[in-house]
Design a protein around this motif. Structure first.
Motif, PDB file in Angstrom:
ATOM      1  N   LYS A   1       0.849  -1.121  -0.029  1.00 53.60           N
ATOM      2  CA  LYS A   1      -0.104  -0.043  -0.067  1.00 53.60           C
ATOM      3  C   LYS A   1       0.988   1.245   0.003  1.00 53.60           C
ATOM      4  CE  LYS A   1      -3.492   3.072   1.308  1.00 53.60           C
ATOM      5  NZ  LYS A   1      -3.707   3.851   0.463  1.00 53.60           N
TER       6      LYS A   1
ATOM      7  N   TYR B   1      -5.515   1.036   5.694  1.00 51.77           N
ATOM      8  CA  TYR B   1      -5.551   2.060   4.521  1.00 51.77           C
ATOM      9  C   TYR B   1      -5.688   3.392   4.951  1.00 51.77           C
ATOM     10  CZ  TYR B   1      -5.586  -1.053   0.595  1.00 51.77           C
ATOM     11  OH  TYR B   1      -5.575  -1.937  -0.593  1.00 51.77           O
ATOM     12  N   SER B   2      -6.384   3.870   5.992  1.00 51.83           N
ATOM     13  CA  SER B   2      -6.750   4.953   6.542  1.00 51.83           C
ATOM     14  C   SER B   2      -5.402   5.582   7.170  1.00 51.83           C
ATOM     15  CB  SER B   2      -7.985   4.946   7.430  1.00 51.83           C
ATOM     16  OG  SER B   2      -8.226   6.185   8.146  1.00 51.83           O
TER      17      SER B   2
ATOM     18  N   THR C   1      -2.677   5.999   4.626  1.00 50.47           N
ATOM     19  CA  THR C   1      -2.864   7.151   3.672  1.00 50.47           C
ATOM     20  C   THR C   1      -2.366   8.351   4.284  1.00 50.47           C
ATOM     21  OG1 THR C   1      -4.483   5.765   2.665  1.00 50.47           O
ATOM     22  CG2 THR C   1      -4.472   8.221   2.105  1.00 50.47           C
TER      23      THR C   1
ATOM     24  N   GLU D   1      -6.895  12.644   0.670  1.00 54.55           N
ATOM     25  CA  GLU D   1      -7.139  11.067   1.303  1.00 54.55           C
ATOM     26  C   GLU D   1      -8.008  10.500   0.286  1.00 54.55           C
ATOM     27  OE1 GLU D   1      -8.480  11.179   5.080  1.00 54.55           O
ATOM     28  OE2 GLU D   1      -8.033   9.308   5.493  1.00 54.55           O
TER      29      GLU D   1
ATOM     30  N   LEU E   1      -7.250   7.075  -2.356  1.00 53.39           N
ATOM     31  CA  LEU E   1      -7.887   5.983  -2.300  1.00 53.39           C
ATOM     32  C   LEU E   1      -8.669   5.391  -3.456  1.00 53.39           C
ATOM     33  CD1 LEU E   1      -9.407   6.271   1.370  1.00 53.39           C
ATOM     34  CD2 LEU E   1      -7.506   4.891   0.780  1.00 53.39           C
TER      35      LEU E   1
ATOM     36  N   ASP F   1      -5.470   3.267  -4.998  1.00 54.58           N
ATOM     37  CA  ASP F   1      -6.022   2.252  -4.559  1.00 54.58           C
ATOM     38  C   ASP F   1      -7.204   1.491  -5.383  1.00 54.58           C
ATOM     39  OD1 ASP F   1      -3.988   2.113  -2.604  1.00 54.58           O
ATOM     40  OD2 ASP F   1      -5.239   3.428  -1.395  1.00 54.58           O
TER      41      ASP F   1
ATOM     42  N   ILE G   1     -14.531   3.653  -0.104  1.00 49.81           N
ATOM     43  CA  ILE G   1     -14.056   4.526   0.710  1.00 49.81           C
ATOM     44  C   ILE G   1     -14.932   5.266   1.786  1.00 49.81           C
ATOM     45  CG2 ILE G   1     -13.072   6.949   0.213  1.00 49.81           C
ATOM     46  CD1 ILE G   1     -12.760   6.393  -2.572  1.00 49.81           C
TER      47      ILE G   1
ATOM     48  N   SER H   1     -10.477  -3.266  -6.486  1.00 47.89           N
ATOM     49  CA  SER H   1      -9.707  -2.604  -5.850  1.00 47.89           C
ATOM     50  C   SER H   1      -8.617  -3.270  -5.206  1.00 47.89           C
ATOM     51  CB  SER H   1     -10.678  -1.734  -4.789  1.00 47.89           C
ATOM     52  OG  SER H   1     -11.028  -2.540  -3.895  1.00 47.89           O
TER      53      SER H   1
ATOM     54  N   PHE I   1      -8.086  -2.633  -2.162  1.00 44.64           N
ATOM     55  CA  PHE I   1      -8.617  -2.847  -0.961  1.00 44.64           C
ATOM     56  C   PHE I   1      -9.421  -4.328  -0.946  1.00 44.64           C
ATOM     57  CE2 PHE I   1     -12.555  -2.145   1.747  1.00 44.64           C
ATOM     58  CZ  PHE I   1     -12.109  -1.927   3.100  1.00 44.64           C
TER      59      PHE I   1
END
Lengths: 161, 202
Positions: free
Chosen positions: A20, A60-61, A64, A115, A119, A123, A130, B6, B8
């Motif tokens: 990531k 992820y949060s 980022t 942000e 994402l 991503d 999101i 994704s 994710f």
């Protein structure tokens, strides 16, 4: 948390975190730093709370936001270098071109906009995903993305002769 | 827009999320790129990084107390970061007599909250918030360099975190705040401390 648990946690989550971060930051050393910082925070949270319900979303949060901090700490670039801020989405998904683009717009957009944009474009996350990661509605995400497009478009128009 | 799932979704699948696995199963049958991503997740992790992480401070105690995190989350303005001013004896330069009121500055930078050390330059978009140990004082005013009152309110012992936060902008070389304390609303206010918060050059 004892050492065996740390090892287990690391082997499970670190590859996700590292990849990531590599998608977001062009400098491998910087990406590794942010990955380690993200993991240490994950480790802290698990040590304190015993569980993280949405591990991937959390990763992820946090990663980022840490990457945004790094991007925004860099010296501002000359305005002339911002002339490619409105690349198409397909141009910027992952890869070196995407990271370079990100470094440029990091000096232009707010942290919140960055942000959401990262994402979405780096991503490949859709608005619903999101929203889950950031704890907001699809509508809010859509609004931010629209605002980003408008701001980047205005910037491009300003810079064009 | 990409036709790939994704990252994710891929990462969730890679970590064993059954719902994510089911969603991407069909795509994986025909996409070597996404299969390669999942295979990379299964590769051995970088042991050197693990060694560095193990040398980091123990995770048993968070760097920032929970109450600060809760206060930050609750604040309307994205908040906090700190520095001690005129207080907290074990943090270096600034020391006050035992029993004297004290003011601490919390700084929020991105996702990180820390106690300002009294010297480090702040950055544009950092937000700061004050925590006051009032001792005998019961009323506070925070003023800017021109003397304009930015906040006034009552203080509750043993300590009060002010319900407002201020965002650092890019203008000027430093932010100047003065904290005035009084024994009661309407009583004489005395300047307790002047905070000079240097800013990092843009």
């Amino acid at each position: 948390m004892g050492q065996p648990q740390v090892d287990e946690l690391f082997r499970r989550y670190y590859p996700v975190i590292r990849q990531k971060c590599a998608r977001m930051l062009s400098d491998p050393a910087e990406a590794e730093d942010v990955a380690q910082e993200t993991f240490i925070r994950l480790w802290r949270e698990l040590a304190e709370d015993g569980a993280i319900a949405t591990q991937v979303g959390w990763i992820y949060s946090i990663s980022t936001r840490l990457a945004i901090d790094r991007l925004r700490q860099r010296k501002r670039r000359p305005r002339a270098e911002l002339d490619e801020t409105t690349r198409s989405k397909d141009d910027v998904e992952g890869g070196a071109a995407g990271r370079e683009w990100l470094e440029r717009i990091a000096q232009v957009l707010s942290a919140e906009e960055l942000e959401v944009l990262m994402l979405h474009r780096i991503d490949r996350m859709n608005q619903e995903e999101i929203g889950i990661v950031l704890g907001c509605s699809d509508r809010q995400v859509r609004r931010v993305l629209t605002r980003c497009d408008e701001r980047l478009q205005r910037l491009k128009e300003r810079l064009e002769p | 827009m990409s036709t790939h799932p994704s990252f994710f979704m891929l990462d969730r699948a890679g970590l064993g999320d059954a719902a994510a696995k089911a969603q991407i199963a069909e795509h994986l049958e025909t996409c070597g790129v996404c299969r390669a991503h999942l295979q990379a997740l299964a590769a051995p992790a970088n042991e050197l990084a693990l060694q560095r992480i193990k040398r980091a401070p123990s995770p048993a105690r968070p760097l920032v107390p929970r109450w600060i995190m809760a206060a930050a989350a609750a604040a309307v303005v994205s908040v906090i970061g700190i520095g001690l001013a005129n207080v907290l004896s074990d943090r270096g330069d600034v020391v006050t007599a035992k029993g004297a009121p004290s003011v601490a500055v919390y700084v929020k930078r991105g996702d990180t909250v820390f106690l300002w050390n009294g010297r480090a330059p702040l950055r544009a978009n950092d937000t700061i918030r004050l925590k006051i140990v009032p001792e005998e004082m019961r009323f506070v005013e925070v003023r800017d360099a021109s003397g304009a009152v930015l906040y006034k309110g009552e203080l509750t012992p043993p300590e009060t975190t002010l319900p407002v936060a201020w965002r650092i902008d890019e203008q000027g070389e430093a932010e100047h705040l003065t904290v005035w304390l009084g024994r009661a609303p309407g009583a004489e206010m005395k300047k307790h401390v002047e905070l000079v918060l240097p800013k990092e050059a843009p």
